[in-house]
Design an enzyme around this catalytic site. Structure first.
Site, short mmCIF file in Angstrom:
data_model
loop_
_atom_site.label_atom_id
_atom_site.label_comp_id
_atom_site.label_asym_id
_atom_site.label_seq_id
_atom_site.Cartn_x
_atom_site.Cartn_y
_atom_site.Cartn_z
N HIS A 197 36.79 21.54 23.10
CA HIS A 197 37.01 22.54 24.15
C HIS A 197 35.88 22.52 25.17
O HIS A 197 36.15 22.36 26.38
CB HIS A 197 37.13 23.95 23.56
CG HIS A 197 37.14 25.02 24.61
ND1 HIS A 197 38.27 25.36 25.31
CD2 HIS A 197 36.14 25.79 25.12
CE1 HIS A 197 37.98 26.30 26.20
NE2 HIS A 197 36.68 26.59 26.10
N HIS A 239 34.28 20.71 29.84
CA HIS A 239 35.41 20.97 28.94
C HIS A 239 36.40 19.81 29.01
O HIS A 239 37.32 19.82 29.84
CB HIS A 239 36.11 22.27 29.35
CG HIS A 239 35.21 23.47 29.31
ND1 HIS A 239 34.28 23.73 30.28
CD2 HIS A 239 35.11 24.48 28.40
CE1 HIS A 239 33.64 24.85 29.99
NE2 HIS A 239 34.12 25.32 28.85
N HIS A 287 37.19 60.85 37.84
CA HIS A 287 37.70 60.35 39.11
C HIS A 287 36.66 60.37 40.22
O HIS A 287 36.95 59.92 41.34
CB HIS A 287 38.91 61.17 39.54
CG HIS A 287 40.17 60.85 38.79
ND1 HIS A 287 40.23 60.85 37.42
CD2 HIS A 287 41.41 60.51 39.21
CE1 HIS A 287 41.45 60.53 37.03
NE2 HIS A 287 42.19 60.30 38.10
N GLU A 330 45.96 48.05 39.33
CA GLU A 330 44.90 47.82 40.32
C GLU A 330 44.41 46.38 40.31
O GLU A 330 44.21 45.77 41.36
CB GLU A 330 43.72 48.77 40.08
CG GLU A 330 44.02 50.24 40.29
CD GLU A 330 44.51 50.93 39.02
OE1 GLU A 330 44.65 52.15 39.04
OE2 GLU A 330 44.75 50.22 38.02
#
Length: 657
Positions: free
Chosen positions: A259, A28, A468, A406
């Site tokens: 890129h 890149h 869960h 999280e």
């Protein structure tokens, strides 16, 4: 400070980047070429690092969050004179056996502060570094800890969801030593950024409590003024640097063509002419090297002055012990005494509670522990009795409320660990490991001793139901290299798991912990049997007819099944297998002594995946075959057939009795 040479300094980055990508025929070039001016001003006028002492504790941290632009940092490190980044490394960019990997890899080369391939991880990890800097500063003062964390981030970093968690956290915590330079080049792989986003990033950072500026990323004085203003502000800072991707490439700059592909020989020749760069590929004028080496000399001078302050400090011993980990020396004895008490008292508690009990010992014994939870402190049991909260007004605290973030929590813990001097652990429910898996993977990839306290580890959590209940999560985490997943059966194994996690230097740990109460099963605490990964908890009375293998809450079930079988004269050994990764590291003789040669039954309230290597094609598995349900834990175990009677029946079926 002389600045007339900065044009050539930046062009050296551009030349090395485009030549290395061309030689590799992959990479890149656009980002390094577009960011060369920003990086040159940052390093030439502001950053304090010493390549001769790359792990100097009080160095500034530089994180290239847009890791695909890795030739930017490789070029800089080569030009500054890092001993392990000679021109041969640059010539062999992206080649086997060289340090110049496609994305910056922590531990492969000096001066790489973090692995930064997955977009968004770098900026999020940097938040942890900046937090650690303030925490260490609160403990040891300006003389020993007084540095900045600089980040270069791209459009992709800011699109990734983890960036929102990190940006919000940094603003809330007032991390004024964190300065992010956004490479605002308006280009992604798919083309212009407006095909996929219209977010006003400056407004977004403002809303999160950051100091923001927008500048021309090719105007050196504007860059310098913005960094100066950012350093003076008490908030974290974002500088939107409007750049041209592939700057200098006459026909390709400003387009997605620069890129992720080589420019091509013709465009490279034209770029050399446009930039006035007359040196051949992989050659740099001595005058340019001299200017970059001057940055290194400035850093060496600062580091030597810091050495003097450290040697004169009354806190030198504490500081050094925090850095090298020798402050953990007292844990083995403390844990041995604690385990002896467990064997005597035999508490019946959930292993999440056992974890809290063990942490009371750890946190009282090992300085520099940093706990936290993603808005589940009372459920994860991660805060011990004497911890104090880390806030923007009290960085001397040792407990972090990460909020419902999280992924941001896990990345921040990686940053805290990388910074050094502190040892992080953090909690959430096991099922939400998937929300932070990218950062857990980087913990493992970088070899960071981060501890993940993941509670509510099975259908045993009960009524919260299948959303869960992590039936597949253990298998997915066990599949990850260099990650030790421990599912302890009782308070003793939980204490041993913590002892192992804190002793680890290069492997992160997951502690998978129960919501439901479990009895203490071990009486012999003379050695850390969890360190063997699996062991015979109760042997058969004579030659084995069957071996029952279980983890966590199901070890109790296996013991009950063995009792049932014994009534029928069937001799069953019970193996507790808290950590399969550690068991796999044992020698063949030990593994054979544990597993035996009798038929085997595995009992675990999760899916079967990963267990067949131990069943050898002729065993039985008692566990889950799909998602769970919402009901009390006892009813769920009965409904899904994870019972002592089911395990005993499976054993009888295997041996035909």
């Amino acid at each position: 400070m002389p600045k007339a040479n900065e044009k050539m300094m930046a062009n050296a980055i551009r030349a090395l980047s485009m030549d290395a990508v061309q030689a590799a025929n992959s990479g890149h070039p656009g980002a390094p070429m577009g960011l060369a001016d920003v990086a040159t001003v940052l390093f030439n006028r502001f950053i304090t690092i010493d390549p001769s002492t790359p792990k100097w504790a009080d160095r500034d941290r530089f994180v290239l969050s847009a890791g695909h632009g890795s030739m930017l940092i490789y070029s800089i490190n080569h030009l500054m004179g890092y001993a392990d980044m000679d021109m041969d490394q640059i010539r062999n960019f992206r080649q086997m056996g060289y340090r110049t990997a496609g994305h910056p890899e922590y531990g492969h080369a000096d001066g790489i502060e973090t692995t930064a391939g997955p977009l968004g991880q770098g900026i999020s990890t940097a938040v942890g570094m900046a937090l650690a800097e303030r925490m260490q500063n609160a403990r040891f003062g300006d003389d020993l800890v007084d540095h900045y964390t600089y980040v270069i981030a791209g459009d992709g970093c800011l699109m990734e969801g983890i960036s929102h968690e990190a940006i919000d956290m940094a603003g809330h915590m007032g991390l004024g030593r964190l300065i992010v330079m956004w490479d605002d080049n308006s280009i992604t792989i798919d083309g212009a950024t407006d095909v996929s986003t219209s977010t006003d990033q400056v407004a977004r950072f403002n809303a999160a409590g950051w100091h923001t500026q927008a500048i021309d990323g090719h105007d050196n004085e504007a860059i310098a003024a913005a960094i100066t203003a950012a350093r003076a502000d008490g908030r974290p800072s974002m500088i939107a640097c409007k750049t041209i991707i592939g700057y200098g490439a006459p026909t390709k700059q400003g387009t997605a063509k620069t890129h992720g592909a080589p420019l091509g020989a013709e465009e490279i020749a034209a770029t050399r002419k446009a930039l006035g760069w007359t040196s051949p590929a992989f050659e740099v004028p001595d005058a340019v090297y001299a200017d970059w080496h001057a940055i290194a000399a400035r850093g060496a001078k600062a580091r030597k002055a810091w050495d003097g302050r450290l040697n004169a400090s009354a806190r030198k011993g504490d500081f050094t012990a925090a850095q090298d980990g020798s402050n953990r020396a007292g844990l083995a004895a403390a844990m041995a005494a604690y385990k002896a008490g467990l064997a005597a008292d035999k508490p019946k508690v959930a292993t999440r509670k056992s974890s809290e009990m063990a942490l009371e010992v750890v946190n009282a014994t090992v300085p520099g522990m940093v706990g936290g939870s993603a808005d589940l402190t009372g459920s994860n049991n991660t805060r011990t009795s004497k911890m104090t909260t880390i806030t923007r007004d009290n960085y001397a605290g040792d407990y972090m409320y990460y909020g419902v973030r999280e992924h941001g929590m896990a990345a921040a813990m990686n940053g805290i660990s990388l910074h050094g001097g502190l040892r992080p652990y953090g909690g959430t429910f096991l099922v939400f490991a998937d929300y932070c898996r990218g950062s857990i993977r980087l913990s493992a990839l970088m070899g960071l001793p981060v501890t993940y306290v993941l509670t509510h580890d099975s259908i045993g959590l009960g009524e919260d139901g299948p959303t869960h209940q992590p039936v597949e999560t253990l298998a997915s985490l066990r599949a990850m290299p260099n990650l030790n997943v421990v599912r302890p059966a009782d308070a003793v194994e939980t204490a041993e798991a913590w002892e192992l996690a804190i002793a680890s230097d290069t492997t992160p740990y997951v502690l998978a912990l129960s919501r439901q109460n479990l009895p203490t099963l071990r009486s012999d605490v003379s050695q850390n049997l969890t360190a063997r990964g699996a062991y015979v908890l109760r042997d058969a009375d004579g030659k084995r007819d069957v071996t029952l293998i279980a983890t966590g809450s199901e070890v109790e079930i296996a013991l009950a099944a063995a009792d049932t079988l014994a009534k029928d004269g069937i001799r069953a050994a019970v193996v507790s297998a808290p950590c399969l990764e550690l068991f796999d590291q044992q020698d063949d003789a030990y593994q054979a002594s544990v597993l035996g040669d009798a038929p085997r039954v595995v009992v675990e309230a999760a899916i079967r995946q990963g267990w067949d290597k131990y069943l050898c094609g002729q065993g039985a598995f008692i566990g889950m075959t799909g998602f769970g349900a919402s009901a009390p834990a006892e009813a769920l175990y009965e409904h899904f057939g994870i019972t002592a009677d089911a395990a005993a029946k499976a054993a009888r079926d295997l041996i035909g009795r």
